[in-house]
Design an enzyme around this catalytic site. Structure first.
Site, short mmCIF file in Angstrom:
data_model
loop_
_atom_site.label_atom_id
_atom_site.label_comp_id
_atom_site.label_asym_id
_atom_site.label_seq_id
_atom_site.Cartn_x
_atom_site.Cartn_y
_atom_site.Cartn_z
N ASP A 159 0.97 -0.85 -0.28
CA ASP A 159 0.07 -0.02 -0.14
C ASP A 159 0.86 1.25 0.10
OD1 ASP A 159 -2.12 1.74 0.07
OD2 ASP A 159 -3.28 0.68 1.66
C1 BGC Z 1 -5.13 3.43 0.31
C2 BGC Z 1 -4.90 2.12 -1.01
C3 BGC Z 1 -5.03 3.01 -2.33
C4 BGC Z 1 -3.70 3.79 -2.18
C5 BGC Z 1 -3.26 4.59 -3.30
C6 BGC Z 1 -3.66 4.25 0.00
O1 BGC Z 1 -3.80 5.04 0.93
O2 BGC Z 1 -5.06 2.53 1.27
O3 BGC Z 1 -6.48 1.69 -0.86
O4 BGC Z 1 -4.95 2.19 -3.43
O5 BGC Z 1 -3.57 4.53 -1.09
O6 BGC Z 1 -4.14 5.67 -3.72
#
Ligand code: BGC
Length: 724
Positions: free
Chosen positions: A267
């Site tokens: 993530d």
């Molecule tokens: C979120 C993800 C997301 C990523 C990119 C993160 O903060 O938890 O679900 O895909 O950001 O935006």
């Protein structure tokens, strides 16, 4: 090795992309007739160390670098999961300012789950896949399949509810649809990411059975049934190790036990340590707020490789997984699908998901559907009547081509003959004059349709934090009471996830749960309100009467939101309806509940045994389902399994199958739901596998988890064991 993001690079990448497609198959990896693994190994053998490094970490917020020498284009990722997100960056979260980054805004995940229609899951995935390709994306960051453990979690709206079987079936459809379009889905967030409070740091402790029976099944189905190509690790820790660097989750379970062959990405800023990430299963580092060269998988990794701290074979394996995803999604093939945007078909999928996902929770005296020929005036009240929802919620937000608000939907449907007024009713600032005007409007209208509930403001249904309670915000409880007192024919439509309703539910004759219904949501709502569409959504999660009834809450702060950096899932297996059943707590609306404008009759349950044959079915539940009302409609027939005298703790009943059946008035169909041994099994930590005990089971069939119409006895003559 240093990778800079600049406009020149982007332009160059675009050129490379075109020429990669145009060139002939110079190398085996470019030859689509070669087997996947041959192509992967060929490409891997051509990469220099620097090039390999560039494949395992980001070079902008949502990309990895191109390798022009070999015709490898820049790889683009995008959120997800409800459409293709507006472009940001390259090096900030601010919008890129593009004018060609709109997309179809699909209903939120919880609405898709409420359709209980895996076929629609496929259509939604396919639509998003087509739009992703048109927008030049390679990996779409979704679906989100984390289980709804507490109703407070700020991202429940993105996910697919509280039950592992429902979540699994819905995500499998979605992923197959999306990946049919030559992109990779990225199922997220693996795993146990069930709250936003302290999401970057919280350590989760859950027992083995809860892990395997509740929190992992959807991910397993994504890998083994849907063949998902990418998995995103979660921010939180599990058993003391960050999920993006978690040996148990990534190496042992995902890759060794489940046989996942694709890539694991972090993530965004979910990586914390080069060594842990190298050895514990991460293949691609995304999203840290550092210079790209300082990513854990950039210079520090390179240094460790050069000093011999990290083996080259581990890097090769990470690169191999990344290349496999590129080749499998036809990145190097001239006939890769090119996609489409905002077509009539896409709009229709968005509308159908909303129409089938909206849940009718209450309908006294046939208040709904409304008959536009018999109404002179409608007072539309509530801020959600005109609020645009698709562009909120953080990473799942969409720059929608358009969004039909509930008000617009009603005007489209009935505006030519009915006088429609609008009152905001409430606002953030608690303006009393809004209440007065709304009450006056309610008094003078034939019918009131109130659009309230939640929205994507921080602290409500929004990434980054959880709700503090289950109350309706902005004084809506009092407002609804005043409006119903002024006009008893008040229909309440709630957007968002679940809220407490005890202040007014008894007084209102009709209630619809509309979630976040996407850019066609207003039309879908109007179709349901006026009976063009018969509602068929069912709740994918229990609606509790009050927060204190909910499982995570019952064990105090150690169980939610956690104490001293750890949250302990003390309720174990008893998540969602499993908890309410075990503790004999009456929910406000049970899991699987949803009304229709028609009625259905279940009869003639037969359990037909078979030998497990090719598809593993050992018994098939067959029953008749009849539409006994006057209008066409669809019923979700739900099948639960209960074990009579288990030797270990088993939930009272568990959903093991369902089917959505469309029936004309008077029509009757025989419905078949096949069951394999795993429908009767629990996870045995001692044997690391699934045990279906010899003994007596009940197969329960009905219209909700608390409305069982048919019951059959099934005797499993021999225990069955299956490795995970
Ligand atoms: C979120 C993800 C997301 C990523 C990119 C993160 O903060 O938890 O679900 O895909 O950001 O935006």
């Amino acid at each position: 090795m240093k990778i800079q993001t600049c406009l020149f690079c982007i332009a160059l990448t675009a050129l490379v992309r075109t020429s990669a497609v145009a060139q002939t198959n110079q190398f085996p990896f470019q030859d689509p007739s070669q087997p996947l693994e041959t192509r992967v190994e060929d490409l891997l053998s051509r990469l220099t160390l620097a090039e390999k490094m560039s494949i395992v970490h980001a070079d902008s917020k949502f990309t990895t670098a191109a390798i022009p020498r070999l015709g490898i284009p820049r790889r683009w990722m995008s959120d997800g999961p409800h459409g293709v997100r507006e472009d940001v960056g390259p090096d900030t979260w601010n919008p890129a300012g593009h004018t060609d980054d709109f997309s179809t805004a699909m209903p939120a995940g919880i609405c898709l789950a409420a359709t209980w229609n895996p076929g629609l899951g496929y259509s939604e995935g396919e639509t998003i896949g087509q739009e992703a390709r048109k927008r030049g994306k390679d990996i779409m960051l979704g679906p989100g399949v984390n289980i709804l453990r507490t109703p407070l979690c700020g991202r429940n709206f993105e996910y697919l509810g509280e039950d592992p079987s429902l979540t699994s079936q819905m995500c499998v459809g979605y992923i197959r649809g999306a990946q049919s379009q030559d992109i990779s889905s990225c199922v997220k967030h693996f795993a146990l990411n069930n709250q936003e409070s302290d999401r970057m740091t919280i350590n989760v402790e859950a027992d083995e059975r809860a892990l395997h029976e509740i929190y992992l099944p959807a991910f397993k189905a994504a890998v083994q049934q849907a063949g998902v190509w990418s998995v995103m690790g979660a921010y939180n820790e599990f058993r003391g190790q960050h999920c993006c660097e978690n040996d148990l989750l990534l190496n042992k379970i995902l890759k060794d036990e489940w046989g996942f062959k694709g890539l694991v990405m972090s993530d965004w800023a979910g990586t914390h340590d080069t060594r842990e990430a190298v050895f514990n299963g991460l293949d691609l580092e995304m999203g840290t707020d550092r210079n790209y060269i300082d990513f854990y998988f950039a210079q520090p990794y390179l240094d460790g490789l050069k000093s011999g701290e990290f083996p080259m074979a581990a890097l090769d394996e990470k690169v191999r997984r990344n290349l496999r995803v590129m080749i499998a999604t036809h990145v190097f093939d001239a006939d890769r699908k090119t996609g489409s945007l905002n077509t009539a078909a896409h709009q229709s999928v968005a509308r159908r998901v909303a129409e089938e996902g909206i849940v009718l929770l209450k309908n006294e005296n046939h208040t709904l559907p409304l008959d536009a020929t018999k109404i002179n005036s409608i007072a539309v009240i509530g801020e959600n009547a005109t609020r645009l929802q698709s562009h909120g919620g953080e990473s799942s937000e969409i720059k929608a081509f358009y969004e039909i608000t509930p008000l617009q939907g009603i005007i489209n449907r009935a505006g030519h003959r009915v006088n429609i007024t609008l009152s905001e009713g409430y606002s953030k600032d608690g303006d009393d004059s809004l209440t007065e005007r709304a009450v006056a409007a309610a008094k003078s209208a034939d019918v009131v349709i109130y659009f309230g509930g939640l929205n994507h403001d921080s602290g409500l249904d929004c990434e980054g934090s959880d709700r503090k309670d289950l109350k309706l915000p902005y004084g809506q409880d009092e407002l609804i009471q005043k409006i119903v007192a002024a006009n008893p024919k008040t229909i309440v439509v709630l957007e968002g996830t679940m809220v407490e309703m005890d202040a007014w539910l008894d007084q209102v004759p009709a209630l619809l749960q509309a979630w976040y219904p996407g850019m066609e949501g207003g039309n879908a709502l109007a179709h349901v309100l006026f009976g063009d569409v018969n509602p068929s959504g069912k709740l994918p999660a229990t609606f509790p009467k009050k927060l204190s009834d909910t499982p995570a809450y019952a064990f105090g702060p150690a169980a939610y939101p956690g104490t001293n950096g750890t949250v302990t899932y003390a309720e174990g297996l008893l998540v969602g309806y499993r908890w309410y059943d075990a503790k004999n707590i009456e929910p406000l609306f049970p899991f699987g509940f949803g009304l229709s404008y028609t009625t259905f009759k279940y009869s003639n349950l037969k359990l037909v045994e078979s030998d497990g044959g090719t598809n593993g079915t050992i018994v098939t539940a067959q029953f008749d389902l009849e539409n006994t009302g006057a209008v066409a409609g669809a019923e979700v027939a739900e099948l639960y399994v209960h074990q009579d005298s288990p030797s270990v703790q088993r939930p009272e009943k568990e959903l093991k199958g369902f089917k959505k059946v469309f029936l004309q008035p008077g029509e009757r169909q025989t419905v078949s739901i096949p069951l394999a041994p795993n429908a009767f099994a629990y996870y045995d930590p001692a044997q690391s596998g699934w045990v279906a005990e010899k003994g007596d089971f009940k197969v329960l069939v009905g219209g909700s988890s608390r409305d069982i119409s048919l019951q059959g006895n099934y005797h499993l003559a021999q225990a069955v064991f299956a490795k995970d």
